[in-house]
Design a protein around this motif. Structure first.
Motif, PDB file in Angstrom:
ATOM      1  N   TRP A 220      -2.179  13.417 -20.053  1.00  0.00           N
ATOM      2  CA  TRP A 220      -1.234  14.524 -19.850  1.00  0.00           C
ATOM      3  C   TRP A 220      -1.886  15.790 -20.404  1.00  0.00           C
ATOM      4  O   TRP A 220      -2.192  15.848 -21.601  1.00  0.00           O
ATOM      5  N   ASP A 274      -9.243   5.673 -12.299  1.00  0.00           N
ATOM      6  CA  ASP A 274      -7.810   5.763 -12.031  1.00  0.00           C
ATOM      7  C   ASP A 274      -7.075   5.582 -13.353  1.00  0.00           C
ATOM      8  O   ASP A 274      -7.646   5.151 -14.336  1.00  0.00           O
ATOM      9  N   SER A 278       0.798   7.047 -14.537  1.00  0.00           N
ATOM     10  CA  SER A 278       1.408   8.021 -13.637  1.00  0.00           C
ATOM     11  C   SER A 278       2.927   7.934 -13.586  1.00  0.00           C
ATOM     12  O   SER A 278       3.574   8.830 -13.089  1.00  0.00           O
ATOM     13  N   GLU A 279       3.497   6.876 -14.156  1.00  0.00           N
ATOM     14  CA  GLU A 279       4.962   6.789 -14.121  1.00  0.00           C
ATOM     15  C   GLU A 279       5.613   7.262 -15.408  1.00  0.00           C
ATOM     16  O   GLU A 279       6.797   7.061 -15.622  1.00  0.00           O
ATOM     17  N   SER A 281       6.208  10.655 -17.813  1.00  0.00           N
ATOM     18  CA  SER A 281       6.006  12.103 -17.727  1.00  0.00           C
ATOM     19  C   SER A 281       6.894  12.848 -18.717  1.00  0.00           C
ATOM     20  O   SER A 281       7.660  12.244 -19.468  1.00  0.00           O
TER      21      SER A 281
END
Ligand code: NDP
Length: 316
Positions: A220, A274, A278-279, A281
């Motif tokens: 992040w 990768d 990503s899930e 936030s």
């Protein structure tokens, strides 16, 4: 208007000082030592080039009263100084936690003595004080300003612990002594560098990626220019209050590599990886709505960072 920035030599603080000088503020920057010319030369150059006025002052985070004179007469106090490193430390209490927590208390006790002039303190906290990472990213979780990371200890995540404890100490002192405090919670800060130093964790991390393909990025990110602006808005916007997260959705190093490879075809960057975060936030709507903060798109952040790292000879 006069303002104080603690730890003026730092990566984030340098950008903050720059933007304050651009706006014409009289900035009092505190440093550990005025004797280290290498650490302050870029600040003097900013002072010479920009409309505001910068004076530098020695102050010691661990010495009670050290900030009394510099804070006196300041309208806003930006407390950014705090050690930031994630690696092992032989004595994390002494190296990380004490300067963070006792340092914050030292600065804010000086503010208490000058609360007739100091309108507001803006403290550089972190998403480390918000996000719980001990068991890895929590899938589906959207962190907000209401979340507190209270799971780390001095022996297990001392940096995170230092940021949570420093913020708690700051909030309790502000409540007890009756002055305003607003905290900014950056994700991992990237973006252009203004000094020739490479010892800030953010700078070191990008340098490591560019030169050796090290993949230690916390996924992040945010832009140092947006973090500096968020600090200034948090001081200037009368209604600003509480905690403000500034973070972009998570980015895999594969994306950073693609952006850099396209922009700098003459260099060979590591392919990156990768990412499985990503899930998870952050909700940044509070900073967007209440401060009016607009963030740089991250590809600009990476390109501008690497451009300045190369220009300054920091990354080869
Ligand atoms: P830097 O390492 O570039 O700057 C840290 C600043 O704190 C420097 O001015 C440094 O002084 C000062 N400092 C560090 N340790 C001490 C100490 N023991 N006594 C006195 N001063 C000290 O880091 P950043 O600019 O990245 O960090 C600034 C703030 O932002 C910190 O509070 C950090 O926790 C926070 N933050 C940073 C993030 C990031 O990704 N960079 C993300 C979230 C929060 P000197 O120059 O003399 O070393």
């Amino acid at each position: 208007l006069t303002v104080t920035v603690t730890g003026a030599t730092g990566f984030i603080a340098t950008e903050l000082v720059k933007q304050l000088l651009e706006k014409g503020y009289d900035v009092r920057g505190t440093v550990r030592s005025l004797k280290n010319e290498e650490k302050v030369a870029h600040l003097k150059a900013l002072d010479a080039a920009l409309p505001g006025n910068l004076t530098l002052h020695e102050a010691d985070l661990l010495q009670e009263g050290s900030f009394d004179d510099v804070v006196k007469g300041s309208e806003y106090v930006f407390h950014t100084a705090s050690p930031f490193f994630m690696g092992d430390s032989p004595d994390a209490q002494k190296d990380l936690v004490d300067p963070a927590v006792m340092g914050t208390t030292t600065v804010l006790r000086s503010v208490s003595k000058s609360k007739d002039t100091v309108k507001r303190v803006v403290l550089t906290s972190s998403v480390a004080a918000i996000m719980k990472m001990k068991k890895g990213p929590l899938k589906g979780k959207v962190y907000t300003d209401k979340d507190w990371n209270d799971e780390n200890t001095v022996s297990d995540g001392p940096y995170q612990y230092s940021k949570t404890e420093a913020e708690k100490a700051a909030r309790s002192l502000a409540e007890k002594d009756g002055f305003e405090i607003v905290t900014i919670h950056p994700a991992f800060v990237m973006g252009p560098v203004t000094a020739n130093r490479a010892d800030a964790t953010s700078i070191n991390t990008m340098k490591g990626f560019v030169e050796h393909g090290e993949y230690s990025f916390f996924p992040w990110h945010c832009d140092v220019r947006d973090i500096a602006r968020a600090h200034i808005l948090a001081a200037e916007v009368p209604a600003a209050t509480g905690r403000y997260i500034v973070a972009q959705p998570p980015v895999p190093t594969k994306y950073i590599s693609q952006v850099l490879s396209e922009h700098f075809p003459q260099y060979k960057f590591p392919p990156g990886k990768d990412d499985d975060s990503s899930e998870t936030s952050y909700d940044v709507s509070k900073a967007e709505k209440e401060l009016g903060l607009q963030m740089h798109p991250l590809h600009e952040t990476y390109i501008d960072m690497v451009t300045t790292l190369i220009q300054r000879g920091i990354a080869k």
